[in-house]
Design a protein around this motif. Structure first.
Motif, PDB file in Angstrom:
ATOM      1  N   LYS A   5     -21.752  30.382 -47.343  1.00 36.66           N
ATOM      2  CA  LYS A   5     -21.548  29.575 -46.142  1.00 36.66           C
ATOM      3  C   LYS A   5     -22.299  28.270 -46.328  1.00 36.66           C
ATOM      4  O   LYS A   5     -23.414  28.244 -46.821  1.00 36.66           O
ATOM      5  N   TYR A   6     -21.655  27.183 -45.943  1.00 30.48           N
ATOM      6  CA  TYR A   6     -22.246  25.856 -46.087  1.00 30.48           C
ATOM      7  C   TYR A   6     -22.604  25.286 -44.731  1.00 30.48           C
ATOM      8  O   TYR A   6     -21.920  25.524 -43.750  1.00 30.48           O
ATOM      9  N   LYS A   7     -23.669  24.518 -44.704  1.00 31.81           N
ATOM     10  CA  LYS A   7     -24.145  23.865 -43.487  1.00 31.81           C
ATOM     11  C   LYS A   7     -23.697  22.402 -43.540  1.00 31.81           C
ATOM     12  O   LYS A   7     -23.925  21.713 -44.542  1.00 31.81           O
ATOM     13  N   THR A   8     -23.058  21.924 -42.484  1.00 32.64           N
ATOM     14  CA  THR A   8     -22.610  20.536 -42.428  1.00 32.64           C
ATOM     15  C   THR A   8     -23.751  19.640 -41.976  1.00 32.64           C
ATOM     16  O   THR A   8     -24.402  19.910 -40.980  1.00 32.64           O
ATOM     17  N   GLU A   9     -23.992  18.581 -42.754  1.00 33.45           N
ATOM     18  CA  GLU A   9     -25.033  17.606 -42.422  1.00 33.45           C
ATOM     19  C   GLU A   9     -24.446  16.213 -42.543  1.00 33.45           C
ATOM     20  O   GLU A   9     -23.654  15.946 -43.424  1.00 33.45           O
ATOM     21  N   LYS A  10     -24.838  15.316 -41.654  1.00 34.01           N
ATOM     22  CA  LYS A  10     -24.365  13.926 -41.669  1.00 34.01           C
ATOM     23  C   LYS A  10     -25.404  13.064 -42.380  1.00 34.01           C
ATOM     24  O   LYS A  10     -26.229  12.419 -41.755  1.00 34.01           O
ATOM     25  N   ARG A  11     -25.399  13.121 -43.711  1.00 35.51           N
ATOM     26  CA  ARG A  11     -26.317  12.312 -44.515  1.00 35.51           C
ATOM     27  C   ARG A  11     -25.747  12.219 -45.917  1.00 35.51           C
ATOM     28  O   ARG A  11     -24.831  12.935 -46.289  1.00 35.51           O
ATOM     29  N   LYS A  12     -26.290  11.307 -46.696  1.00 35.06           N
ATOM     30  CA  LYS A  12     -25.890  11.181 -48.098  1.00 35.06           C
ATOM     31  C   LYS A  12     -26.487  12.357 -48.870  1.00 35.06           C
ATOM     32  O   LYS A  12     -27.610  12.771 -48.611  1.00 35.06           O
ATOM     33  N   ALA A  13     -25.735  12.873 -49.803  1.00 34.40           N
ATOM     34  CA  ALA A  13     -26.217  13.978 -50.628  1.00 34.40           C
ATOM     35  C   ALA A  13     -27.087  13.446 -51.761  1.00 34.40           C
ATOM     36  O   ALA A  13     -26.938  12.312 -52.200  1.00 34.40           O
ATOM     37  N   ASN A  14     -27.991  14.267 -52.230  1.00 31.39           N
ATOM     38  CA  ASN A  14     -28.878  13.923 -53.340  1.00 31.39           C
ATOM     39  C   ASN A  14     -28.368  14.561 -54.626  1.00 31.39           C
ATOM     40  O   ASN A  14     -27.635  15.552 -54.602  1.00 31.39           O
ATOM     41  N   VAL A  15     -28.768  14.019 -55.763  1.00 31.78           N
ATOM     42  CA  VAL A  15     -28.380  14.559 -57.062  1.00 31.78           C
ATOM     43  C   VAL A  15     -28.775  16.031 -57.139  1.00 31.78           C
ATOM     44  O   VAL A  15     -29.872  16.417 -56.761  1.00 31.78           O
ATOM     45  N   GLY A  16     -27.843  16.852 -57.604  1.00 26.52           N
ATOM     46  CA  GLY A  16     -28.074  18.285 -57.744  1.00 26.52           C
ATOM     47  C   GLY A  16     -27.593  19.097 -56.559  1.00 26.52           C
ATOM     48  O   GLY A  16     -27.418  20.310 -56.672  1.00 26.52           O
ATOM     49  N   GLU A  17     -27.354  18.458 -55.421  1.00 30.46           N
ATOM     50  CA  GLU A  17     -26.878  19.184 -54.245  1.00 30.46           C
ATOM     51  C   GLU A  17     -25.375  19.409 -54.334  1.00 30.46           C
ATOM     52  O   GLU A  17     -24.660  18.654 -54.978  1.00 30.46           O
ATOM     53  N   ARG A  18     -24.922  20.458 -53.691  1.00 33.56           N
ATOM     54  CA  ARG A  18     -23.496  20.745 -53.610  1.00 33.56           C
ATOM     55  C   ARG A  18     -22.950  20.159 -52.322  1.00 33.56           C
ATOM     56  O   ARG A  18     -23.637  20.125 -51.309  1.00 33.56           O
ATOM     57  N   ILE A  19     -21.698  19.687 -52.390  1.00 35.01           N
ATOM     58  CA  ILE A  19     -21.040  19.169 -51.200  1.00 35.01           C
ATOM     59  C   ILE A  19     -19.715  19.894 -51.006  1.00 35.01           C
ATOM     60  O   ILE A  19     -19.080  20.327 -51.964  1.00 35.01           O
ATOM     61  N   LEU A  20     -19.313  20.037 -49.773  1.00 33.23           N
ATOM     62  CA  LEU A  20     -18.047  20.664 -49.411  1.00 33.23           C
ATOM     63  C   LEU A  20     -17.124  19.566 -48.902  1.00 33.23           C
ATOM     64  O   LEU A  20     -17.480  18.834 -47.972  1.00 33.23           O
ATOM     65  N   ILE A  21     -15.958  19.421 -49.506  1.00 36.55           N
ATOM     66  CA  ILE A  21     -14.996  18.415 -49.070  1.00 36.55           C
ATOM     67  C   ILE A  21     -14.368  18.879 -47.757  1.00 36.55           C
ATOM     68  O   ILE A  21     -13.767  19.948 -47.693  1.00 36.55           O
ATOM     69  N   THR A  22     -14.530  18.070 -46.712  1.00 36.99           N
ATOM     70  CA  THR A  22     -13.980  18.409 -45.398  1.00 36.99           C
ATOM     71  C   THR A  22     -12.849  17.475 -44.986  1.00 36.99           C
ATOM     72  O   THR A  22     -12.157  17.732 -44.012  1.00 36.99           O
ATOM     73  N   ASP A  23     -12.655  16.375 -45.726  1.00 38.01           N
ATOM     74  CA  ASP A  23     -11.576  15.431 -45.449  1.00 38.01           C
ATOM     75  C   ASP A  23     -11.079  14.902 -46.787  1.00 38.01           C
ATOM     76  O   ASP A  23     -11.800  14.222 -47.505  1.00 38.01           O
ATOM     77  N   ASP A  24      -9.843  15.238 -47.140  1.00 34.35           N
ATOM     78  CA  ASP A  24      -9.307  14.833 -48.433  1.00 34.35           C
ATOM     79  C   ASP A  24      -8.302  13.689 -48.315  1.00 34.35           C
ATOM     80  O   ASP A  24      -7.483  13.472 -49.202  1.00 34.35           O
ATOM     81  N   ALA A  25      -8.378  12.917 -47.239  1.00 30.32           N
ATOM     82  CA  ALA A  25      -7.420  11.846 -46.986  1.00 30.32           C
ATOM     83  C   ALA A  25      -7.383  10.804 -48.102  1.00 30.32           C
ATOM     84  O   ALA A  25      -6.346  10.209 -48.368  1.00 30.32           O
ATOM     85  N   TYR A  26      -8.501  10.543 -48.766  1.00 31.04           N
ATOM     86  CA  TYR A  26      -8.572   9.525 -49.813  1.00 31.04           C
ATOM     87  C   TYR A  26      -8.731  10.132 -51.209  1.00 31.04           C
ATOM     88  O   TYR A  26      -9.105   9.440 -52.145  1.00 31.04           O
ATOM     89  N   ALA A  27      -8.440  11.390 -51.361  1.00 32.47           N
ATOM     90  CA  ALA A  27      -8.695  12.103 -52.612  1.00 32.47           C
ATOM     91  C   ALA A  27      -7.713  11.786 -53.737  1.00 32.47           C
ATOM     92  O   ALA A  27      -8.032  11.965 -54.904  1.00 32.47           O
TER      93      ALA A  27
END
Length: 59
Positions: A5-27
């Motif tokens: 389970k991933y926690k949504t945060e409104k911030r820039k990610a740091n190197v080494g962190e995982r991100i979950l794509i929640t909007d693929d409009a520009y992918a």
């Protein structure tokens, strides 16, 4: 098997962190909603570059 389970945060990610794509409009078909990527580096503009299967992808 336990689902991660991933926690949504409104911030820039740091190197080494995982991100979950929640909007693929520009992918442009490089990834889709629900894809998990790992931050491999950050460029001078502060845009994060994610590593996807050994390839760098700008998100």
């Amino acid at each position: 098997m336990t689902e991660t389970k991933y926690k949504t945060e409104k911030r820039k990610a740091n190197v080494g962190e995982r991100i979950l794509i929640t909007d693929d409009a520009y992918a442009i078909s490089l990834y889709e909603k629900g894809t998990v990527l790992t931050v491999s580096s950050v460029d001078a503009k502060g845009e994060h570059v994610r590593n996807k299967g050994g390839k760098n992808t700008v998100v």
